[in-house]
Design a protein around this motif. Structure first.
Motif, PDB file in Angstrom:
ATOM      1  N   ALA B 229      61.033  37.818  51.325  1.00 21.10           N
ATOM      2  CA  ALA B 229      59.866  38.520  50.803  1.00 21.10           C
ATOM      3  C   ALA B 229      58.978  37.538  50.052  1.00 21.10           C
ATOM      4  CB  ALA B 229      60.294  39.655  49.886  1.00 21.10           C
ATOM      5  N   HIS B 230      57.748  37.984  49.784  1.00 21.31           N
ATOM      6  CA  HIS B 230      56.821  37.125  49.061  1.00 21.31           C
ATOM      7  C   HIS B 230      56.913  37.310  47.549  1.00 21.31           C
ATOM      8  CE1 HIS B 230      55.036  35.744  52.750  1.00 21.31           C
ATOM      9  NE2 HIS B 230      55.039  36.999  53.164  1.00 21.31           N
ATOM     10  N   GLU B 231      57.411  38.466  47.152  1.00 25.15           N
ATOM     11  CA  GLU B 231      57.568  38.683  45.710  1.00 25.15           C
ATOM     12  C   GLU B 231      58.766  39.593  45.437  1.00 25.15           C
ATOM     13  OE1 GLU B 231      54.320  42.189  45.274  1.00 25.15           O
ATOM     14  OE2 GLU B 231      53.586  40.122  44.911  1.00 25.15           O
ATOM     15  N   LEU B 232      59.202  39.580  44.181  1.00 25.36           N
ATOM     16  CA  LEU B 232      60.435  40.280  43.821  1.00 25.36           C
ATOM     17  C   LEU B 232      60.398  41.770  44.138  1.00 25.36           C
ATOM     18  CD1 LEU B 232      61.366  38.471  40.490  1.00 25.36           C
ATOM     19  CD2 LEU B 232      62.756  38.548  42.568  1.00 25.36           C
ATOM     20  N   GLN B 233      59.220  42.377  43.951  1.00 21.22           N
ATOM     21  CA  GLN B 233      59.129  43.818  44.196  1.00 21.22           C
ATOM     22  C   GLN B 233      59.359  44.139  45.671  1.00 21.22           C
ATOM     23  OE1 GLN B 233      55.496  45.530  42.660  1.00 21.22           O
ATOM     24  NE2 GLN B 233      56.218  47.621  43.091  1.00 21.22           N
ATOM     25  N   GLU B 234      58.764  43.315  46.529  1.00 22.09           N
ATOM     26  CA  GLU B 234      58.940  43.510  47.970  1.00 22.09           C
ATOM     27  C   GLU B 234      60.415  43.308  48.340  1.00 22.09           C
ATOM     28  OE1 GLU B 234      56.814  40.608  50.252  1.00 22.09           O
ATOM     29  OE2 GLU B 234      57.391  41.500  52.178  1.00 22.09           O
TER      30      GLU B 234
END
Lengths: 253, 253
Positions: B229-234
């Motif tokens: 993913a590109h960021e932790l939330q994703e």
């Protein structure tokens, strides 16, 4: 005979499990006065397997692979080897016979001739796997050889014990390069002191007989000498000379 | 950021000891949403080290080496790296300062500026080794990076913990490729049955979210999904979707 190991498996590179097959292969080879030249661990992907094969075949006579022969979609070893060598994968009656025998031994139903285990890259031989389901494989490749085994340690072990020497011992002049490793453990002296103060000429004296290594462990420093010879008698004479050097040295086991 | 590991040491290839650093590095990287792409184990010889470096630098952005930094003649890692990169080895005041500090910490006398620890390939930085004597090393090489640590597992571990992220986290867009591995263990059903009978669409459903793997163990079959993913939330949303697929499947943890 230069031997390389290709370990195939995301589970190893992800740290989920430790590889056990490098050491198994090394110790097996040592029993037979052979040695492992290099080992590469790659993911279950065609590109990575190709890079591993290319690198190992550039220096080794025999490449052993471990892993990726199972029935699930992440098991791509056969496909990757076939594409690396430019060979097709075909149904092979001999592989079917190995597979069905394995399933019968474990009293498990076998899906039949459609099963992936019955398909081999062209020119490959299916080898019985006495401890698991997936047939192991063997083939020649440009004057060199490839042996492919399952990654499960007990299956990899049975591949070595059941097949390895039979497949390879007549392929290379094994007897011209017998190898033995002698290890002497010295205690209570730091590594630098051994070779710097206690016996500064020890390393060079041992080097005349073989390749010297030094490995500090929590129990002491293991000084190793890897000797090579053309026949067993020469090997044992060199071994005696290594031990005599230690007897005449202030560095004692 | 693609990361490769070069394990240097006859003692590993000869089966005298098991390597522990591949798994240490993998688990360390996983904590930081990074992954290990490949690992090569070679002997303590310049040719073998060159082949390992060439192979890893052909696909990786960062090469980590383990082993061969000690004081004895079989420790040739620095020389081999220098010759691979066409760099000279020079006396380096910074390396001397690291080395003497390490010897002082262990209350051991240091031989002084003649010691091999004070010499570095040109352009290399000496890194403090908080658990041993040999300075670790870091350098850029053709837009990529190399980090060299001692092979002793506790020293390799401190290299990772003390230096790795500081050295590399701003060099590559780490945040654009966060990686997490989710493993679900299913019990009492053979691997083939899981994907062949119990839930034939499970593999494909999971594959939409990441790279799927299956690992039979004595305790059950570990189904792994590696998500990116590109960021932790994703990342955490993908993780929830993976777990939801298992909740709606007949294949249960």
């Amino acid at each position: 005979m230069k031997i390389g190991l290709l370990i195939i498996g995301n589970e190893i590179l992800e740290g989920k499990i430790n590889d056990a097959n490098l050491r198994q292969l090394s110790l097996f080879l040592r029993q037979h006065h052979l040695e492992l030249s290099a080992s590469i661990t790659v993911t279950d992907s065609e590109d990575a397997i190709h890079l591993g094969l290319k690198t190992l075949f550039s220096t080794c006579d025999v490449v052993v692979t471990s892993g990726g022969l199972g029935p699930t979609k992440d098991d791509v070893t056969k496909e990757a080897i076939a594409s690396f060598m430019g060979r097709k994968i075909n149904y092979a009656e001999a592989a079917y016979e190995v597979a069905i025998k394995n399933y019968e031994r474990f009293s498990r139903p076998f899906a039949g001739k459609e099963h992936g285990y019955c398909f081999l890259p062209e020119g490959f031989v299916a080898l019985n796997n006495s401890t698991g389901f997936a047939p192991a494989l063997f083939a020649e490749h440009s004057g060199k050889y490839i042996v492919c085994g399952a990654g499960v340690p007990k299956e990899f072990k049975s591949l070595l014990e059941d097949h390895f020497l039979n497949l390879l011992q007549n392929k290379f002049p094994v007897s011209s390069e017998l190898i033995e490793s002698i290890t002497v453990r010295t205690k209570r002296i730091p590594e630098e002191k051994i070779f710097g103060e206690v016996d500064p000429s020890l390393w060079d004296k041992l080097s005349h007989l073989g390749s010297v290594s030094s490995l500090p462990t929590t129990m002491g420093v293991d000084i190793g000498v890897k000797i090579k010879a053309h026949e067993l008698q020469e090997l044992s004479s060199k071994k005696e000379r290594v031990l005599a050097i230690f007897e005449n040295s202030a560095v004692k086991p």
